[in-house]
Design a protein around this motif. Structure first.
Motif, mmCIF file in Angstrom:
data_model
loop_
_atom_site.group_PDB
_atom_site.id
_atom_site.type_symbol
_atom_site.label_atom_id
_atom_site.label_comp_id
_atom_site.label_asym_id
_atom_site.label_seq_id
_atom_site.Cartn_x
_atom_site.Cartn_y
_atom_site.Cartn_z
ATOM 1 N N HIS A 245 6.435 6.943 -7.112
ATOM 2 C CA HIS A 245 6.246 6.896 -6.383
ATOM 3 C C HIS A 245 6.178 5.633 -5.991
ATOM 4 N N PHE A 246 6.017 4.424 -5.890
ATOM 5 C CA PHE A 246 5.644 3.726 -4.680
ATOM 6 C C PHE A 246 6.925 3.209 -4.342
ATOM 7 N N ALA A 247 8.468 3.399 -4.768
ATOM 8 C CA ALA A 247 9.242 2.815 -3.877
ATOM 9 C C ALA A 247 9.767 4.000 -2.368
ATOM 10 N N TYR A 248 8.671 5.486 -3.538
ATOM 11 C CA TYR A 248 8.899 6.741 -2.166
ATOM 12 C C TYR A 248 8.265 6.030 -1.127
ATOM 13 N N THR A 249 7.239 5.956 -1.447
ATOM 14 C CA THR A 249 5.597 5.588 -0.591
ATOM 15 C C THR A 249 6.475 4.480 0.871
ATOM 16 N N LEU A 250 7.162 3.443 0.030
ATOM 17 C CA LEU A 250 7.681 2.399 1.330
ATOM 18 C C LEU A 250 8.645 2.597 1.932
ATOM 19 N N SER A 251 9.161 3.749 1.257
ATOM 20 C CA SER A 251 10.809 4.040 2.054
ATOM 21 C C SER A 251 9.849 5.531 3.081
ATOM 22 N N ARG A 252 9.201 5.705 2.970
ATOM 23 C CA ARG A 252 8.534 6.074 4.042
ATOM 24 C C ARG A 252 8.018 5.356 5.217
ATOM 25 N N LEU A 253 8.052 4.611 4.177
ATOM 26 C CA LEU A 253 7.219 3.590 5.509
ATOM 27 C C LEU A 253 8.258 2.333 6.019
ATOM 28 N N VAL B 179 4.551 6.648 -11.591
ATOM 29 C CA VAL B 179 3.718 5.702 -10.482
ATOM 30 C C VAL B 179 5.109 4.467 -9.824
ATOM 31 N N ALA B 180 6.357 4.379 -10.316
ATOM 32 C CA ALA B 180 6.977 3.195 -9.797
ATOM 33 C C ALA B 180 7.591 3.992 -9.395
ATOM 34 N N LEU C 196 -1.659 4.997 -10.009
ATOM 35 C CA LEU C 196 -0.471 5.514 -8.754
ATOM 36 C C LEU C 196 -1.244 5.394 -7.785
ATOM 37 N N VAL C 197 -2.759 5.907 -7.600
ATOM 38 C CA VAL C 197 -3.099 5.170 -6.224
ATOM 39 C C VAL C 197 -3.179 2.976 -5.906
ATOM 40 N N ALA C 198 -2.943 2.280 -6.470
ATOM 41 C CA ALA C 198 -3.220 0.818 -7.031
ATOM 42 C C ALA C 198 -2.352 0.528 -6.400
ATOM 43 N N SER C 199 -0.281 2.123 -6.207
ATOM 44 C CA SER C 199 0.659 1.292 -6.093
ATOM 45 C C SER C 199 0.929 1.741 -4.241
ATOM 46 N N GLU C 200 -0.082 3.242 -4.185
ATOM 47 C CA GLU C 200 -0.513 3.322 -2.754
ATOM 48 C C GLU C 200 -0.579 2.235 -2.107
ATOM 49 N N ILE C 201 -1.361 2.055 -2.069
ATOM 50 C CA ILE C 201 -2.454 0.909 -1.795
ATOM 51 C C ILE C 201 -1.530 -0.032 -1.444
ATOM 52 N N LEU C 202 -0.969 -0.977 -2.148
ATOM 53 C CA LEU C 202 0.304 -1.949 -2.670
ATOM 54 C C LEU C 202 0.805 -1.296 -1.522
ATOM 55 N N ALA C 203 2.306 -0.670 -1.490
ATOM 56 C CA ALA C 203 3.049 0.350 -0.357
ATOM 57 C C ALA C 203 2.525 0.079 0.986
ATOM 58 N N VAL D 191 4.798 -1.489 -14.142
ATOM 59 C CA VAL D 191 3.976 -0.692 -14.522
ATOM 60 C C VAL D 191 3.962 -0.924 -15.918
ATOM 61 N N GLY D 192 2.880 -1.176 -16.531
ATOM 62 C CA GLY D 192 2.634 -0.635 -17.824
ATOM 63 C C GLY D 192 1.075 -0.509 -18.047
ATOM 64 N N ILE D 193 0.724 0.322 -19.068
ATOM 65 C CA ILE D 193 -0.321 0.624 -19.440
ATOM 66 C C ILE D 193 -0.102 0.888 -20.885
ATOM 67 N N GLU D 194 -1.067 0.686 -21.712
ATOM 68 C CA GLU D 194 -1.362 0.568 -23.161
ATOM 69 C C GLU D 194 -1.351 2.292 -23.440
ATOM 70 N N PRO D 195 -0.218 2.998 -24.573
ATOM 71 C CA PRO D 195 0.825 2.079 -25.377
ATOM 72 C C PRO D 195 1.529 1.179 -24.568
ATOM 73 N N TYR D 196 2.211 0.161 -24.716
ATOM 74 C CA TYR D 196 3.042 -0.670 -24.096
ATOM 75 C C TYR D 196 4.117 -0.147 -23.853
ATOM 76 N N CYS D 197 5.365 0.409 -23.352
ATOM 77 C CA CYS D 197 6.442 1.015 -23.601
ATOM 78 C C CYS D 197 7.535 -0.682 -23.797
ATOM 79 N N ARG D 198 8.355 -1.091 -24.812
ATOM 80 C CA ARG D 198 9.374 -1.875 -24.645
ATOM 81 C C ARG D 198 9.972 -2.018 -23.523
#
Length: 247
Positions: free
Chosen positions: A112-120, A109-110, A209-216, A150-157
């Motif tokens: 893809h967000f950066a990649y999508t932004l770079s294309r924009l 997700v992280a 992932l979809v939320a990150s694309e919308i944000l971008a 980005v963090g979905i349970e179980p959350y990465c420390r």
């Protein structure tokens, strides 16, 4: 469950459940419940591994998982969630330096967000801890900078600790997470809450992932740039580098 019980657990109105049934070309919510109950009975009578061997009945599993994911993604367009996305995009768009953070399951997700932004036409630095140097990018950052975590349970420390370090340095945290009381949401200036509970053996990152694309896309729209011209120029540069396969 009744329509109202299910709506309460999903955090939506009972009329939303009715609209969902109609979207599936069903007359009533009870029709949707009946189909789902039949799918559950099929699953109970024929365990998933056995169905996979001969393929018989696997359509019910595919339908349940795909339908659940579709509903979770469609939920992002509801008013309250659209407001969350808009508020989060406003914080991200105003950043001086923008970072993207997600490890383990959330790393795609992280990235893809950066990649999508770079294309924009906008850049985001991925704090991916490659070689153990991910957090080094936070040297010298502070007020005016923003990190999308980005963090979905179980959350990465490591994700939580990196976001906390950024916040201590004055960096605003924007979270894509699955609970308003998650560790990321509690430290975030803005949060986008996604549901990640498909009928499967794992939690899906598809809604995040979809939320990150919308944000971008919202960030690009708020940037004031001529996005069409920017994308056209980036595509020209990539063509010169012969990045993509041609027939």
């Amino acid at each position: 469950m009744s329509m109202r019980e299910q709506a309460h657990l999903a955090g939506v109105s009972h009329t939303t459940m009715m609209r969902l049934a109609r979207w599936l070309d069903l007359d009533r919510y009870e029709d949707m419940r009946s189909i789902y109950a039949k799918a559950l009975r099929t699953s109970a009578e024929s365990p998933l591994p056995e169905r996979r061997q001969d393929g018989d009945g696997s359509y019910s599993t595919v339908g349940v998982v795909a339908g659940t994911l579709a509903a979770e993604i469609a939920r992002l367009g509801e008013c309250a969630n659209a407001m969350q996305l808009t508020a989060a995009a406003s914080v991200l768009a105003e950043s001086r330096n923008l970072f993207s953070l997600g490890l383990r399951a959330e790393h795609p997700v992280a990235q893809h967000f950066a990649y999508t932004l770079s294309r924009l036409g906008r850049q985001a630095v991925v704090l991916d801890a490659a070689g153990g140097l991910g957090i080094d990018a936070l040297r010298g950052v502070g007020k005016g900078d923003v990190v999308l975590a980005v963090g979905i349970e179980p959350y990465c420390r490591a994700t939580i600790e990196t976001a906390r370090q950024a916040a201590r340095q004055g960096v605003a945290v924007v979270a894509i997470t699955d609970s308003s009381v998650s560790p990321l949401a509690r430290m975030a200036k803005a949060s986008v809450i996604v549901i990640s509970n498909p009928q499967s053996f794992f939690k899906s990152i598809a809604p995040a992932l979809v939320a990150s694309e919308i944000l971008a896309k919202l960030i690009a729209a708020k940037s004031g740039l001529n996005v069409y011209e920017v994308v056209k120029e980036i595509e020209r540069q990539l063509a010169e580098l012969d990045v993509f396969w041609k027939r």
